[in-house]
Design an enzyme around this catalytic site. Sequence first.
Site, PDB file in Angstrom:
ATOM      1  N   GLU A 173       0.430   5.253   0.596  1.00 36.80           N
ATOM      2  CA  GLU A 173      -0.486   6.284   1.080  1.00 36.80           C
ATOM      3  C   GLU A 173      -0.025   7.671   0.630  1.00 36.80           C
ATOM      4  O   GLU A 173       1.080   7.840   0.093  1.00 36.80           O
ATOM      5  CB  GLU A 173      -0.587   6.192   2.611  1.00 36.80           C
ATOM      6  CG  GLU A 173      -1.190   4.858   3.025  1.00 36.80           C
ATOM      7  CD  GLU A 173      -1.479   4.741   4.510  1.00 36.80           C
ATOM      8  OE1 GLU A 173      -0.990   5.568   5.305  1.00 36.80           O
ATOM      9  OE2 GLU A 173      -2.200   3.791   4.876  1.00 36.80           O
ATOM     10  N   CYS A 232     -10.820  -4.335   0.264  1.00 37.44           N
ATOM     11  CA  CYS A 232     -11.904  -3.358   0.145  1.00 37.44           C
ATOM     12  C   CYS A 232     -12.690  -3.582  -1.144  1.00 37.44           C
ATOM     13  O   CYS A 232     -12.244  -4.275  -2.069  1.00 37.44           O
ATOM     14  CB  CYS A 232     -11.357  -1.934   0.220  1.00 37.44           C
ATOM     15  SG  CYS A 232     -10.603  -1.348  -1.318  1.00 37.44           S
ATOM     16  N   CYS A 279     -10.949  -2.705  -4.532  1.00 38.64           N
ATOM     17  CA  CYS A 279      -9.965  -3.699  -4.979  1.00 38.64           C
ATOM     18  C   CYS A 279     -10.664  -4.923  -5.553  1.00 38.64           C
ATOM     19  O   CYS A 279     -10.236  -5.482  -6.566  1.00 38.64           O
ATOM     20  CB  CYS A 279      -9.045  -4.098  -3.834  1.00 38.64           C
ATOM     21  SG  CYS A 279      -7.897  -2.773  -3.424  1.00 38.64           S
ATOM     22  N   CYS A 310      -4.319   0.917  -2.350  1.00 37.29           N
ATOM     23  CA  CYS A 310      -4.174  -0.344  -1.629  1.00 37.29           C
ATOM     24  C   CYS A 310      -3.121  -1.232  -2.297  1.00 37.29           C
ATOM     25  O   CYS A 310      -2.901  -1.173  -3.517  1.00 37.29           O
ATOM     26  CB  CYS A 310      -5.488  -1.118  -1.640  1.00 37.29           C
ATOM     27  SG  CYS A 310      -6.824  -0.363  -0.717  1.00 37.29           S
ATOM     28  N   ASN A 319       0.832  -1.202   0.000  1.00 35.12           N
ATOM     29  CA  ASN A 319       0.000   0.000   0.000  1.00 35.12           C
ATOM     30  C   ASN A 319       0.867   1.253   0.000  1.00 35.12           C
ATOM     31  O   ASN A 319       1.941   1.298   0.615  1.00 35.12           O
ATOM     32  CB  ASN A 319      -1.021   0.008   1.147  1.00 35.12           C
ATOM     33  CG  ASN A 319      -0.452  -0.184   2.526  1.00 35.12           C
ATOM     34  OD1 ASN A 319       0.575  -0.819   2.703  1.00 35.12           O
ATOM     35  ND2 ASN A 319      -1.132   0.362   3.524  1.00 35.12           N
ATOM     36  N   GLU A 332      -3.077  -4.425  -3.033  1.00 39.34           N
ATOM     37  CA  GLU A 332      -3.489  -5.389  -4.070  1.00 39.34           C
ATOM     38  C   GLU A 332      -3.759  -4.706  -5.396  1.00 39.34           C
ATOM     39  O   GLU A 332      -3.555  -5.298  -6.461  1.00 39.34           O
ATOM     40  CB  GLU A 332      -4.679  -6.242  -3.617  1.00 39.34           C
ATOM     41  CG  GLU A 332      -5.910  -5.497  -3.147  1.00 39.34           C
ATOM     42  CD  GLU A 332      -5.868  -5.154  -1.658  1.00 39.34           C
ATOM     43  OE1 GLU A 332      -4.850  -4.628  -1.189  1.00 39.34           O
ATOM     44  OE2 GLU A 332      -6.890  -5.375  -0.986  1.00 39.34           O
TER      45      GLU A 332
HETATM   46  N1  THU Z   1      -5.333  -1.395   2.558  1.00 35.07           N
HETATM   47  C1  THU Z   1      -4.782  -2.208   1.614  1.00 35.07           C
HETATM   48  O1  THU Z   1      -3.709  -1.913   1.078  1.00 35.07           O
HETATM   49  N2  THU Z   1      -5.450  -3.335   1.277  1.00 35.07           N
HETATM   50  C2  THU Z   1      -6.583  -3.766   1.880  1.00 35.07           C
HETATM   51  O2  THU Z   1      -7.098  -4.809   1.518  1.00 35.07           O
HETATM   52  C3  THU Z   1      -7.200  -2.992   2.962  1.00 35.07           C
HETATM   53  C4  THU Z   1      -6.609  -1.655   3.193  1.00 35.07           C
HETATM   54  C5  THU Z   1      -4.590  -0.196   2.948  1.00 35.07           C
HETATM   55  C6  THU Z   1      -5.155   1.099   2.494  1.00 35.07           C
HETATM   56  C7  THU Z   1      -4.551   2.057   3.500  1.00 35.07           C
HETATM   57  O3  THU Z   1      -3.249   2.387   3.081  1.00 35.07           O
HETATM   58  C8  THU Z   1      -4.453   1.221   4.771  1.00 35.07           C
HETATM   59  O4  THU Z   1      -4.528  -0.139   4.352  1.00 35.07           O
HETATM   60  C9  THU Z   1      -5.542   1.501   5.796  1.00 35.07           C
HETATM   61  O5  THU Z   1      -6.794   1.428   5.219  1.00 35.07           O
END
Ligand code: THU
Length: 161
Positions: free
Chosen positions: A64, A109, A112, A73, A62, A75
Amino acid sequence: MIKKTLNIEFSEYASLDELSSETIDLIKKAENNIGNAYAPYSNFKVSSLCLMENDKIVLGTNQENGAYPSGLCAERVAAFAAKSQFPDVKILKIVILTDQNSTKPLSPCGSCRQVLLEYENAQNQSIEVVLKSNGSPIWEFKSINDLLPFAFDGSTILKKA
Ligand code: THU
């Protein structure tokens, strides 16, 4: 009126040693890459990888951003990188995991799931999904479709009246 029921089948593994050696290896590769996550805002690190039909493995974490919605995210980072590098190669399996302790595997989520479903439909072959948190059981789904039933997809808009 008819009441209908939807059953979704998936496998739960209590620990790594119940899994195939291929899947254990993929999980370890994803775990080894978790340090590449850029998650200064949530502190929630996620690592993902796509196993491609040509045996290549494409990693993602991920990423940010201070402007929160601009981040992505793990994935989706992995899947977009995989399909950018190997547009004509099928994704066989995607691993998505976090190093956060939880009794439940990480659950991807909705956005994704939608992105992964697009690729599953386009390649006409199911993508297996492996989900894990630190200390959780491991869940394995045979298809993205199982994680996003009743999805809206491109076939709806491609159909001419
Ligand atoms: N996140 C992911 O990378 N994948 C997921 O399946 C759930 C959430 C990340 C997004 C954000 O950077 C952090 O987790 C908190 O939501």
